[in-house]
Write a protein that holds these residues in place. Structure first.
Motif, PDB file in Angstrom:
ATOM      1  N   LEU A 164      23.036  44.982 -34.621  1.00  0.00           N
ATOM      2  CA  LEU A 164      22.577  43.658 -35.040  1.00  0.00           C
ATOM      3  C   LEU A 164      23.672  42.915 -35.821  1.00  0.00           C
ATOM      4  CD1 LEU A 164      19.908  42.075 -34.815  1.00  0.00           C
ATOM      5  CD2 LEU A 164      19.240  43.024 -37.024  1.00  0.00           C
ATOM      6  N   ASP A 165      24.618  43.675 -36.394  1.00  0.00           N
ATOM      7  CA  ASP A 165      25.712  43.046 -37.128  1.00  0.00           C
ATOM      8  C   ASP A 165      26.546  42.120 -36.249  1.00  0.00           C
ATOM      9  OD1 ASP A 165      24.900  44.426 -39.320  1.00  0.00           O
ATOM     10  OD2 ASP A 165      26.578  45.828 -39.380  1.00  0.00           O
ATOM     11  N   ALA A 166      26.519  42.364 -34.946  1.00  0.00           N
ATOM     12  CA  ALA A 166      27.325  41.547 -34.038  1.00  0.00           C
ATOM     13  C   ALA A 166      26.688  40.185 -33.777  1.00  0.00           C
ATOM     14  CB  ALA A 166      27.528  42.285 -32.709  1.00  0.00           C
ATOM     15  N   VAL A 167      25.424  40.051 -34.125  1.00  0.00           N
ATOM     16  CA  VAL A 167      24.680  38.834 -33.802  1.00  0.00           C
ATOM     17  C   VAL A 167      24.815  37.784 -34.893  1.00  0.00           C
ATOM     18  CG1 VAL A 167      22.381  37.932 -33.241  1.00  0.00           C
ATOM     19  CG2 VAL A 167      23.027  40.216 -32.505  1.00  0.00           C
ATOM     20  N   GLY A 168      24.977  38.259 -36.148  1.00  0.00           N
ATOM     21  CA  GLY A 168      24.929  37.320 -37.256  1.00  0.00           C
ATOM     22  C   GLY A 168      23.496  36.894 -37.498  1.00  0.00           C
ATOM     23  N   ALA A 169      22.622  37.868 -37.717  1.00  0.00           N
ATOM     24  CA  ALA A 169      21.179  37.605 -37.808  1.00  0.00           C
ATOM     25  C   ALA A 169      20.791  37.047 -39.172  1.00  0.00           C
ATOM     26  CB  ALA A 169      20.400  38.884 -37.499  1.00  0.00           C
ATOM     27  N   TRP A 170      21.387  35.958 -39.541  1.00  0.00           N
ATOM     28  CA  TRP A 170      21.085  35.311 -40.813  1.00  0.00           C
ATOM     29  C   TRP A 170      21.240  33.808 -40.677  1.00  0.00           C
ATOM     30  CZ3 TRP A 170      18.536  37.074 -44.739  1.00  0.00           C
ATOM     31  CH2 TRP A 170      18.500  36.315 -45.923  1.00  0.00           C
ATOM     32  N   PRO A 171      20.242  33.004 -41.021  1.00  0.00           N
ATOM     33  CA  PRO A 171      18.921  33.422 -41.469  1.00  0.00           C
ATOM     34  C   PRO A 171      18.256  34.367 -40.459  1.00  0.00           C
ATOM     35  CG  PRO A 171      19.157  31.013 -41.515  1.00  0.00           C
ATOM     36  CD  PRO A 171      20.353  31.551 -40.834  1.00  0.00           C
ATOM     37  N   PRO A 172      17.221  35.122 -40.915  1.00  0.00           N
ATOM     38  CA  PRO A 172      16.595  36.112 -40.043  1.00  0.00           C
ATOM     39  C   PRO A 172      16.191  35.541 -38.684  1.00  0.00           C
ATOM     40  CG  PRO A 172      15.744  36.314 -42.263  1.00  0.00           C
ATOM     41  CD  PRO A 172      16.588  35.079 -42.254  1.00  0.00           C
ATOM     42  N   LYS A 195      24.491  29.471 -32.683  1.00  0.00           N
ATOM     43  CA  LYS A 195      23.599  30.531 -33.161  1.00  0.00           C
ATOM     44  C   LYS A 195      22.207  29.989 -33.456  1.00  0.00           C
ATOM     45  CE  LYS A 195      24.202  32.716 -37.084  1.00  0.00           C
ATOM     46  NZ  LYS A 195      24.815  33.313 -38.280  1.00  0.00           N
TER      47      LYS A 195
END
Lengths: 385, 310, 163
Positions: free
Chosen positions: B65-73, B40
């Protein structure tokens, strides 16, 4: 990055609750033609078109870039459509600037629009959907609890939102394109306006507008050919984070802070409040001015409201915020972000007219969207990077 | 321009899926990341594609976007177009040199509505859409024009059947610079371009796909002696126009996605590029052309030229 | 005769049959049984509801084994008072719309709180008032609203991370 990118043309429509005189195509064309005129270019000089807007359901036209290809002179050219919620106007400009910076194209037309009068945005924002009862309508219901939490967290006095609401409407009186022209705006009129989503009053919210904004972006070689000064893109960035997750700070979201840091780093800005002369910040509800001042690193957390109260952000202050009147005065949703970017460019070009900030050399354009989770920003300057 | 290559691709297509967007996506994104052997945090830019009108719900890309794991942004953009245009935006972004890997994904669940009817809302909202010409009707006009112009016979076209619009998701990882040097089985994007035609049906020559041809020329893919070509379009008869517009040699093995197979609207174009990549990654081809389309009667087209990693 | 067309109506009506996906289906079925379930991510251990089928921060798939039951009692972490009517609204304004952190969950749930608007406050403890079992549909409407429990308010420190 191989190429420098400059804004050489800006065009805006008059923003209004209803532009009944124009079709959607006519609206985007009005902005685009003004941007071309400013850039001293003709339609055939444009290599590609990048268009942005908020959800298609606002007007009921699916993938409207298809219908707008003719009106925007895109036939035979590449045309792209960006959609990143409220930040879309900013993200669209950035996607267009990338085409120039990557050396793919020399001159790109970028346009963003919304014609809210041709649909029902309130409905589109809160459609009746199975599984989810309709509890609240519109963006105000979503953001009002955040504002209350910010007031609690920062200890801000209750009248900060009122002050922003008045300041931005007074600024709008200097902007011929602004939708709201409220000559009688005062703290009293704001305070006596209806409380919609407590703590948000009617005059602390943005209007619903029709409008479009366009810019012509160019590489360095072409930027030198126009008689008007260009605005150089010194830095641009986008950041996204999920809408809901454990421990999310929705008031001071990390995506916004990261985005600002990135854009300052690219622009060589180390002390934003001193080095940035003017900021156009996406403030759809008045309380978002102090919240975003903190998120953007103009002050420490919980101190943003002091900058509003001590008039740092007024037109004659140290950091004028939204001299155009901002989203609080004109809100064609999909275009609202691009207007921030375009107004920042006008300021450093010295072309902002009555709302020009004297001597502005470096300006920030900011847009956000979704549940305060999508951010797009750029810093533009009068001096070539 | 620096070389940007496709490192991996994963997709899932269904007639109708019981999974929602996030569930479809998390599977293909996880697979594409794993196949690229990147994590990631290696991804410097993400670009997605979706269309709210497929599910009748605004902001479909937000929850995805929840499927991406957008954290950290993450640094991210979204096109309300076919996924092939998200690939294009990511390819442009990777030219900057500051990031070396991008994730591209597309999703759509057409099974939730009647897409043939929904597509009417793509048309000029004042002069065309109020008449509700469905996708099939416009396809019929194009097919008729082709027959009348002698482009092909009525037999060759057959009957116009409503495409089997289905559900799907696809994800692709792009690499450049040092990450491309370390990649194996990558396919380098030698050229990519897209063009749009007039919207007004009456203003266009429906008997050829001029924007496909122009995009192919600009992408350096025209009359190219490639091993394989993959094109996509919802209607079977459109294969005839695309074959001509791409001006392929007799040697090129041509695959057409659409017609009788499930057509995952919004995903199909990215899928076409993914299929072309797969031919190269598996050693079945050294070069390939891929095509994507958008809009009524092939209004907008994208062409991409791929070659095996040197 | 010359006509000036100043306005045209072009209504768009498109039917959709929406499907909630597998994770949300489990949540909705549990609502009919009077239970609230979340998903605990196997990587970060955080409990998210309604479930999405993936952990929003880790980006990994969740599955039925990750389902956990969450209390139907919790703390109001944020709220606003809705004063405006809108189409489809089921209750008469003014009313309290709140972000409620349920005990055992790591993200708040959005719902109504049945309390006089001048009594609403951050930190208030509330509990779900369920619709009678026979009236429950697979929707968050299975919970009519949340009502104050009368417990002492949670301290700001206890929930400020969520506000």
């Amino acid at each position: 990055m191989s190429e420098r990118c400059a804004v050489i043309g800006v065009g805006q429509t008059k923003y209004a609750a209803k532009r009944g005189d124009l079709s959607i195509a006519g609206l985007v064309r009005e902005a685009a033609e003004r941007a071309l005129a400013d850039a001293e270019l003709r339609w055939r000089d444009i290599d590609a078109v990048v268009i942005g807007k908020a959800p298609d359901m606002f007007e009921g036209v699916m993938m409207p870039e298809l219908y707008l290809a003719d009106a925007l002179g895109a036939v035979g050219k590449p045309m792209m459509r960006v959609h990143t919620a409220g930040s879309v106007g900013g993200s669209t400009a950035i996607a267009a600037s990338h085409l120039v910076q990557a050396g793919v194209h020399e001159r790109v037309l970028t346009v963003a629009f919304e014609k809210q009068s041709e649909g029902d945005a309130m409905w589109a924002l809160s459609p009746k959907y199975p599984f989810q009862p309709p509890l609240v309508a519109g963006a105000g219901g979503f953001f009002a609890p955040l504002i209350r939490a910010y007031m609690r967290r920062s200890g801000a006095p209750n009248d900060v939102g009122v002050r922003v609401a008045v300041k931005d409407r007074l600024n709008a009186l200097r902007n011929q394109y602004a939708h709201l022209q409220l000559a009688d705006i005062s703290p009293e009129t704001v305070l006596s306006s209806p409380m919609l989503w407590d703590p948000i009053r009617y005059l602390e919210t943005c209007p619903s507008s029709d409008g479009a904004c366009a810019m012509v972006l160019s590489n360095e070689a072409n930027a030198g050919r126009t008689s008007r000064p260009p605005a150089w893109v010194l830095g641009s960035a986008v950041r996204s984070e999920p809408a809901v997750f454990a421990g999310r700070d929705q008031i001071n979201p990390r995506a916004g802070a990261d985005c600002a840091r990135d854009v300052y780093r690219q622009a060589g800005v180390t002390d934003p409040v001193r080095e940035i002369d003017v900021a156009e910040i996406y403030v759809p509800f008045s309380w978002f001015e102090p919240m975003w001042l903190e998120n953007l690193g103009f002050c420490e957390p919980n101190f943003g409201w002091r900058m509003t109260l001590d008039e740092t952000t007024s037109l004659s202050g140290r950091l004028p915020v939204n001299p155009s009147g901002g989203v609080l005065s004109s809100n064609p949703i999909g275009a609202s972000g691009m207007i921030r970017f375009a107004e920042a460019a006008l300021q450093v070009r010295g072309m902002a007219g009555e709302h020009q900030v004297d001597g502005a050399r470096v300006a920030l354009g900011h847009a956000y969207g979704g549940a305060s989770q999508f951010f797009a920003m750029w810093v533009v300057g009068a001096r070539k990077p | 321009m620096r070389d940007v290559a496709i490192a991996s691709f994963a997709q899932a297509t269904f007639e109708r899926s019981s999974k929602d967007e996030v569930e479809l996506l998390v599977d293909v994104i996880t697979r594409a990341r794993a196949e690229s052997r990147l994590s990631k945090s290696d991804i410097g830019f993400t670009c997605s594609a979706s269309c709210d009108y497929l599910g009748g719900r605004p902001f479909s890309f937000v929850s995805a976007l929840d499927a991406v794991g957008a954290w950290p942004p993450i640094s991210e953009s979204h096109v309300e177009m076919d996924g092939a245009w998200a690939l294009y935006e990511a390819w442009v972004r990777l030219q900057h040199g500051d990031v070396d890997a991008a994730l591209v994904y597309a999703f759509g669940r057409s099974s939730q509505g009647n897409l043939n009817q929904v597509l009417s809302t793509q048309l000029d909202p004042y002069f065309l859409a109020p008449l509700w010409p469905e996708g099939d009707s416009l396809a019929g006009l194009q097919a008729r024009a082709m027959i009348d112009a002698g482009v092909c016979s009525e037999d060759e076209i057959g009957s116009i059947a409503t495409p089997r619009y289905g559900d799907g998701a696809a994800a692709m990882v792009l690499v450049a610079g040092p990450l491309l040097e370390r990649a194996s089985n990558a396919a380098v994007i030698r050229g990519i371009d897209h063009r749009i035609e007039a919207h007004s049906i009456g203003a266009r020559d429906l008997t050829r796909s001029s924007s496909t041809q122009l995009a192919a020329e600009k992408a350096g893919a025209c009359r190219r002696d490639v091993d394989v070509a993959v094109a996509c379009a919802p209607y079977a008869y459109q294969e005839i126009l695309l074959r001509r517009a791409l001006s392929l040699t007799d040697r090129t093995r041509f695959t057409f996605l659409g017609g009788n197979s499930v057509y995952p609207y919004i995903v199909a174009g990215l899928s076409s590029v993914g299929e072309a990549f797969a031919k190269i990654a598996s050693g079945k081809a050294l070069s390939a052309v891929a095509h994507a389309t958008s809009g009524p009667c092939l209004q907008q087209n994208l062409v991409c030229l791929l070659e095996v990693q040197p | 005769m010359n006509y000036a067309v100043t306005r045209m109506l072009a209504p768009v009506r498109l039917p959709f049959v929406v499907t909630p996906g597998e994770a949300l289906s489990r949540f909705l079925s549990a609502l009919v049984e009077g239970r609230l379930i979340g998903e605990r991510c196997s990587e970060c251990s955080k409990v998210v509801l309604p479930p999405r089928g993936a952990c929003p921060t880790c980006g990994i798939a969740t599955n039925p084994r990750d389902n956990v039951t969450v209390s139907d009692g919790g703390t109001v972490v944020m709220f606003c008072i809705v004063n405006i009517p809108f189409e489809g609204q089921t209750i008469k304004p003014p009313y309290v719309y709140a972000s409620i952190l349920l005990d055992g969950a790591d993200v708040p749930l959005l719902h109504l709180v049945e309390v006089p608007v001048d009594k609403a406050r951050m930190g208030m403890r509330v509990r779900a008032e369920w619709a009678p079992p026979t009236e429950r549909k697979p929707s968050l409407e299975a919970i009519r609203w949340f009502v104050p429990t009368g417990e002492p308010d949670a301290s700001y420190e206890a929930y400020k991370e969520y506000a």
